[in-house]
Design an enzyme around this catalytic site. Structure first.
Site, PDB file in Angstrom:
ATOM      1  N   SER A 281       2.536   5.876   9.186  1.00  0.00           N
ATOM      2  CA  SER A 281       1.869   6.083   7.899  1.00  0.00           C
ATOM      3  C   SER A 281       0.697   5.124   7.835  1.00  0.00           C
ATOM      4  O   SER A 281       0.685   4.113   8.553  1.00  0.00           O
ATOM      5  CB  SER A 281       2.854   5.751   6.772  1.00  0.00           C
ATOM      6  OG  SER A 281       2.186   5.678   5.521  1.00  0.00           O
TER       7      SER A 281
ATOM      8  N   TYR B 203       8.321  -0.037   1.635  1.00  0.00           N
ATOM      9  CA  TYR B 203       7.923   1.063   2.524  1.00  0.00           C
ATOM     10  C   TYR B 203       6.908   0.575   3.558  1.00  0.00           C
ATOM     11  O   TYR B 203       6.992   0.911   4.740  1.00  0.00           O
ATOM     12  CB  TYR B 203       7.350   2.185   1.665  1.00  0.00           C
ATOM     13  CG  TYR B 203       6.900   3.413   2.412  1.00  0.00           C
ATOM     14  CD1 TYR B 203       7.800   4.167   3.162  1.00  0.00           C
ATOM     15  CD2 TYR B 203       5.576   3.841   2.362  1.00  0.00           C
ATOM     16  CE1 TYR B 203       7.383   5.313   3.848  1.00  0.00           C
ATOM     17  CE2 TYR B 203       5.151   4.976   3.032  1.00  0.00           C
ATOM     18  CZ  TYR B 203       6.066   5.709   3.774  1.00  0.00           C
ATOM     19  OH  TYR B 203       5.659   6.825   4.447  1.00  0.00           O
TER      20      TYR B 203
HETATM   21  C1  8X3 Z   1       2.584   7.945   2.796  1.00  0.00           C
HETATM   22  C2  8X3 Z   1       1.362   7.205   2.453  1.00  0.00           C
HETATM   23  O1  8X3 Z   1       0.186   5.899   0.578  1.00  0.00           O
HETATM   24  O2  8X3 Z   1       2.295   6.933   0.006  1.00  0.00           O
HETATM   25  O3  8X3 Z   1       3.136   7.576   4.025  1.00  0.00           O
HETATM   26  O4  8X3 Z   1       2.235   4.987   1.415  1.00  0.00           O
HETATM   27  S1  8X3 Z   1       1.557   6.229   1.063  1.00  0.00           S
END
Ligand code: 8X3
Length: 259
Positions: free
Chosen positions: A143, A156
């Site tokens: 990502s 995340y």
């Molecule tokens: C998704 C991109 O900007 O939501 O992997 O982290 S974000």
């Protein structure tokens, strides 16, 4: 002397998280490119429906229910293959968007388990089979969160940095072996589940992520990018592809149209 590489039609592509979004779209694209696709995800009904659809369209597709965090199940899955041409580590996702001060440690653990340990499990289990194919490809779907942080994203972002580091380190460690390591890092992609899962099913919060953004990427845009990278000649390794919608200049710089 260069190893002869079998045509895509005789090659297996394993896709994790193939029950929806980027995973399902990638399975579709790789099947259309001639791969024998193996769809894995926890939700059996979804991957079976997609495998049936692809088979009915004349492609080769099978479904194998799998939780990527279950190492024993992953090892058992790996015994089904002699060789594997492509492994797409796509399973993962985000939980919550809380500041560091109040983030839920359990969410952080779960994100590390799915995004990093899941990728580690599949990669370790299938690496000998990828080697045996004479031209294997490991794809890590990370990502843009694996490359820069943003407020509310730390759990995340930390997990996706882990996935990025796994890809980068593996590429160093296996150089000289016939396996490429490709990282695809998508930015804002509007799928039916990513934001909804992140916000615990809160549709209003999920919709806000994409509010006013003219054209977020679709799952198929990313699948197209992955398939392009995978179908380059064997000596061409696309180390890293960062792909965002035109309206997104960075993780936190997004153009939103006024309503
Ligand atoms: C998704 C991109 O900007 O939501 O992997 O982290 S974000």
């Amino acid at each position: 002397m260069a190893t002869a590489v079998p045509p895509a039609a005789s090659r297996i592509a394993v896709v994790t998280g193939a029950s929806g979004g980027i995973g399902a779209a990638t399975a579709r694209r790789l099947a259309e490119a001639g791969y024998r696709v193996v769809l894995t995800a926890r939700r059996k009904d979804r991957i079976e429906a997609l495998a049936d659809e692809l088979t009915a369209a004349g492609h080769s597709a099978t479904a194998y229910p799998l939780d990527v965090t279950d190492r024993a199940a992953v090892d058992e899955f790996a015994t089904a293959f002699r060789t594997v041409g492509v492994l797409v580590n796509n399973a993962g996702g985000a939980l919550g968007a809380d500041p560091v001060a109040t983030g839920d440690p359990q969410d952080w653990r779960t994100m590390y388990e799915t995004n990093v340990i899941g990728t580690l499990n599949l990669t370790q289990a299938l690496l000998p089979k990828l080697d045996a194919s004479g031209d294997g490809t490991v794809v890590v779907v990370s990502s843009t969160a694996g490359h820069a942080t943003y407020e509310g994203g730390a759990g995340y972002v930390a997990a996706k940095h882990g996935a990025h580091v796994l890809a980068e380190t593996l590429r160093l460690e296996i150089v000289g072996r016939p396996v490429r390591v490709i990282e695809v890092a998508p930015g804002m992609v509007k799928t039916e589940e990513f934001a909804l899962t992140r916000f615990g099913g809160d549709a209003e919060k999920a919709a806000k992520v994409y509010e006013g953004v003219a054209e977020p990427l679709t799952a198929d845009d990313v699948a197209d990018t992955i398939t392009w990278a995978v179908t380059r000649p064997p000596h061409v390794n696309i180390d890293l592809l960062v792909v965002r919608p035109r309206a997104q200049a960075s993780n936190s710089k997004v153009h939103r149209e006024a309503r």
